[in-house]
Design a protein around this motif. Structure first.
Motif, short mmCIF file in Angstrom:
data_model
loop_
_atom_site.label_atom_id
_atom_site.label_comp_id
_atom_site.label_asym_id
_atom_site.label_seq_id
_atom_site.Cartn_x
_atom_site.Cartn_y
_atom_site.Cartn_z
N PRO A 146 0.67 -1.29 -0.10
CA PRO A 146 -0.06 0.05 -0.07
C PRO A 146 0.71 1.27 -0.01
O PRO A 146 0.41 2.35 -0.39
N GLU A 147 2.08 1.30 0.66
CA GLU A 147 2.96 2.40 0.62
C GLU A 147 3.53 2.77 -0.71
O GLU A 147 3.62 3.88 -1.08
N VAL A 148 3.50 1.88 -1.55
CA VAL A 148 3.76 2.25 -2.93
C VAL A 148 2.49 2.22 -4.02
O VAL A 148 2.73 2.58 -5.13
N GLY A 149 1.55 2.04 -3.54
CA GLY A 149 0.19 2.35 -3.87
C GLY A 149 -0.04 1.01 -4.83
O GLY A 149 -0.87 1.36 -5.92
N ARG A 150 0.33 -0.04 -4.53
CA ARG A 150 -0.21 -1.34 -5.17
C ARG A 150 -1.33 -1.95 -4.72
O ARG A 150 -1.43 -2.16 -3.38
N THR A 151 -2.05 -2.24 -5.42
CA THR A 151 -3.42 -3.07 -5.12
C THR A 151 -2.99 -4.57 -5.23
O THR A 151 -2.30 -5.09 -6.08
N PRO A 152 -3.99 -5.33 -4.78
CA PRO A 152 -4.17 -6.85 -4.84
C PRO A 152 -3.99 -7.18 -6.42
O PRO A 152 -3.45 -8.34 -6.76
N GLU A 153 -4.94 -6.46 -7.24
CA GLU A 153 -5.22 -6.71 -8.78
C GLU A 153 -3.85 -6.31 -9.42
O GLU A 153 -3.76 -6.67 -10.45
N GLU A 154 -2.97 -5.45 -8.83
CA GLU A 154 -1.68 -4.91 -9.43
C GLU A 154 -0.55 -6.03 -9.11
O GLU A 154 0.72 -5.59 -9.56
N THR A 155 -0.57 -6.93 -8.21
CA THR A 155 0.38 -7.68 -7.63
C THR A 155 0.44 -8.98 -8.13
O THR A 155 -0.64 -9.78 -8.05
N LEU A 156 1.62 -9.47 -8.23
CA LEU A 156 1.57 -10.98 -8.52
C LEU A 156 2.81 -11.63 -7.58
O LEU A 156 4.03 -11.06 -7.81
N LEU A 157 2.50 -12.68 -6.75
CA LEU A 157 3.48 -13.07 -5.89
C LEU A 157 3.84 -14.52 -6.29
O LEU A 157 2.93 -15.29 -6.28
N VAL A 158 5.04 -14.84 -6.78
CA VAL A 158 5.51 -16.10 -7.21
C VAL A 158 6.56 -16.67 -6.16
O VAL A 158 7.44 -16.11 -5.79
N THR A 159 5.97 -18.01 -5.85
CA THR A 159 6.81 -18.62 -4.89
C THR A 159 7.41 -19.99 -5.02
O THR A 159 6.76 -20.50 -5.99
N GLY A 160 8.42 -20.19 -4.32
CA GLY A 160 8.71 -21.71 -4.80
C GLY A 160 8.37 -22.66 -3.66
O GLY A 160 7.36 -22.68 -3.14
N ILE A 161 9.25 -23.57 -3.28
CA ILE A 161 8.86 -24.90 -2.39
C ILE A 161 9.71 -24.31 -1.04
O ILE A 161 10.66 -23.91 -0.84
N GLY A 162 8.86 -24.99 -0.07
CA GLY A 162 9.41 -24.63 1.52
C GLY A 162 8.56 -24.06 2.38
O GLY A 162 7.35 -23.66 2.03
N CYS A 163 8.67 -23.51 3.52
CA CYS A 163 8.06 -22.81 4.41
C CYS A 163 7.58 -21.54 3.51
O CYS A 163 6.31 -21.05 3.80
N SER A 164 8.56 -21.01 2.90
CA SER A 164 8.20 -19.72 2.31
C SER A 164 7.31 -19.96 1.27
O SER A 164 6.58 -18.83 0.87
N GLY A 165 7.00 -21.05 0.69
CA GLY A 165 6.21 -21.03 -0.37
C GLY A 165 4.69 -21.13 -0.09
O GLY A 165 3.86 -20.71 -1.08
#
Length: 312
Positions: free
Chosen positions: A46-65
Motif C-alpha cells: 500500500p505504501e507504493v500504491g499497489r493493490t492486490p489486482e496489480e500484484t503477482l507473488l510467485v513462490t517456490g517450495i518450502g515454508c516460504s512457499g
C-alpha cells in the motif's frame, strides 16, 4: 474488471486488502521469522500504491512457499527453485504488474541458484525476497547453502565441511541493481527496504533473515542487529560497487561471528532494466503482450510463420 484496467487505478489502499478470506491466519511455527516477511509486504505494497489486482507473488517450495496463500494477490506456487523464471515471464508479458518472487535459502541459493544469477545478470524489473534461515525448515532441519561451516544437522551429523554461500556478494557480482539485507526482528527497516525494492526499476534482491526456532536454534533470533546506514562504524557509498562489495564481505563474515549487519548495500539507479533494454532494441512491444488476450480484434502473430517465410 481485468488485471489490465485495474492497473494504475487511483484509490486509497488498506493493508487489510491483502489479507485473504479463505486462509487469513498463517500456519507457520510460533516464533517463525516468516511472519515478519508477510507483515512487511502487507505494509510496503500500500505504501507504493499497489493493490492486490496489480500484484503477482510467485513462490517456490518450502515454508516460504506458503506466502502467497497468506497474501491476497495474484499468486503462482512453482516447483522447487523455479520461482524466478515464472516471475520473469509474467513481468515480460505484463510489465504493468508488480512482480515479487520469494523463496527460501535452499530454494533460492541452492536448486534455484542458476536462475538467481541470470535473473540478476539480466536485471529483470522485479523484487526477489529470499527467506534466509540457514536451514531446510520444511523438510525438518537439513543443512542448507547458507548453513555455517561446522553446522551439524541430519544430513551433516559431523558438521558441514562446506563454506556457506555469500548471497549479498553473489547478487552484486551477478548484476543485481539493488541489494539489501534485513531481518524479521527489524520490522520497520524491513518495510522500508521492501518499499524501496518494489519501487526500484531493476532486479532488487533482499536477503531476509528469518529465524527458525524449530529446526535451527543455533541461529537464535538474529539479534542484536546493526543497521549499517545508522552506524558510524560502517560508512560506505551504496552507489559505489567497490565500497559495496567490501561492506557485503564484512556483513557476510560478521553474521557467522554473531554480529548481524542489515541495511542497503548496493543501489544502481542508472542501469536500465531488462524490459527497458528489450524495448530499446525493438524486441518488446509497447502494448503488454498478455493484454492481447483481451483484444478480440488482434491478429495473432505466430513465430513459426516467420520461420517458414524465411525458408520459402
Amino acid at each position: 474488471m481485468s488485471a489490465f484496467n485495474a492497473i494504475g487505478e487511483e484509490r486509497e489502499i488498506d493493508r487489510e486488502e491483502f489479507t485473504p478470506g479463505i486462509e487469513p491466519q498463517p500456519t507457520w511455527c510460533p516464533g517463525c521469522g516468516d511472519f515478519g516477511v508477510l507483515k512487511a509486504l502487507k505494509q510496503a505494497l500500500p505504501e507504493v500504491g499497489r493493490t492486490p489486482e496489480e500484484t503477482l507473488l510467485v513462490t517456490g517450495i518450502g515454508c516460504s512457499g506458503k506466502l502467497n496463500s497468506y497474501l491476497d494477490s495474484y499468486g503462482f506456487h512453482t516447483i522447487h527453485g523455479r520461482s524466478l523464471p515464472v516471475a520473469r515471464a509474467a513481468k515480460l508479458a505484463n510489465p504493468g504488474l508488480e512482480v515479487i518472487a520469494a523463496g527460501g535459502d535452499g530454494d533460492g541459493y541452492g536448486i534455484g541458484g542458476n536462475h538467481f544469477m541470470h535473473t540478476a545478470r539480466e536485471n529483470h524489473d522485479m523484487t526477489y525476497v529470499v527467506f534466509n534461515n540457514e536451514i531446510f525448515g520444511l523438510t525438518k532441519g537439513q543443512t542448507s547453502p547458507t548453513s555455517p561451516k561446522g553446522h551439524k544437522s541430519k544430513t551433516q551429523p559431523h558438521g558441514s565441511a562446506k563454506e556457506p554461500i555469500r548471497p549479498l556478494s553473489l547478487a552484486l557480482t551477478s548484476g543485481a541493481s539493488y541489494v539489501a539485507r534485513t531481518a524479521a526482528v527489524n520490522p520497520n527497516q524491513a518495510k522500508e527496504i521492501l518499499t524501496e525494492a518494489i519501487q526500484h526499476d531493476g532486479f532488487a534482491h533482499i536477503d531476509f533473515l528469518t529465524q527458525c526456532p524449530t529446526w535451527n536454534k543455533d541461529a537464535r533470533q538474529y539479534v542484536p542487529y546493526t543497521d549499517v546506514q545508522d552506524s558510524d562504524d560502517y560508512d560506505f557509498d551504496v552507489h559505489d560497487r567497490v565500497e559495496a562489495q567490501e561492506a557485503m564481505r564484512t556483513a557476510e563474515e560478521a553474521l557467522y561471528e554473531g554480529e548481524v549487519l542489515t541495511g542497503r548495500f548496493y543501489v544502481d539507479e542508472t542501469r536500465p532494466s531488462y524490459q527497458g533494454e528489450k524495448q530499446r532494441i525493438g524486441e518488446m512491444p509497447e502494448t503488454p503482450l498478455a493484454e492481447r488476450y483481451f483484444d478480440d480484434d488482434y491478429e495473432w502473430e505466430r513465430a513459426y510463420d516467420e520461420f517458414i517465410d524465411k525458408h520459402r
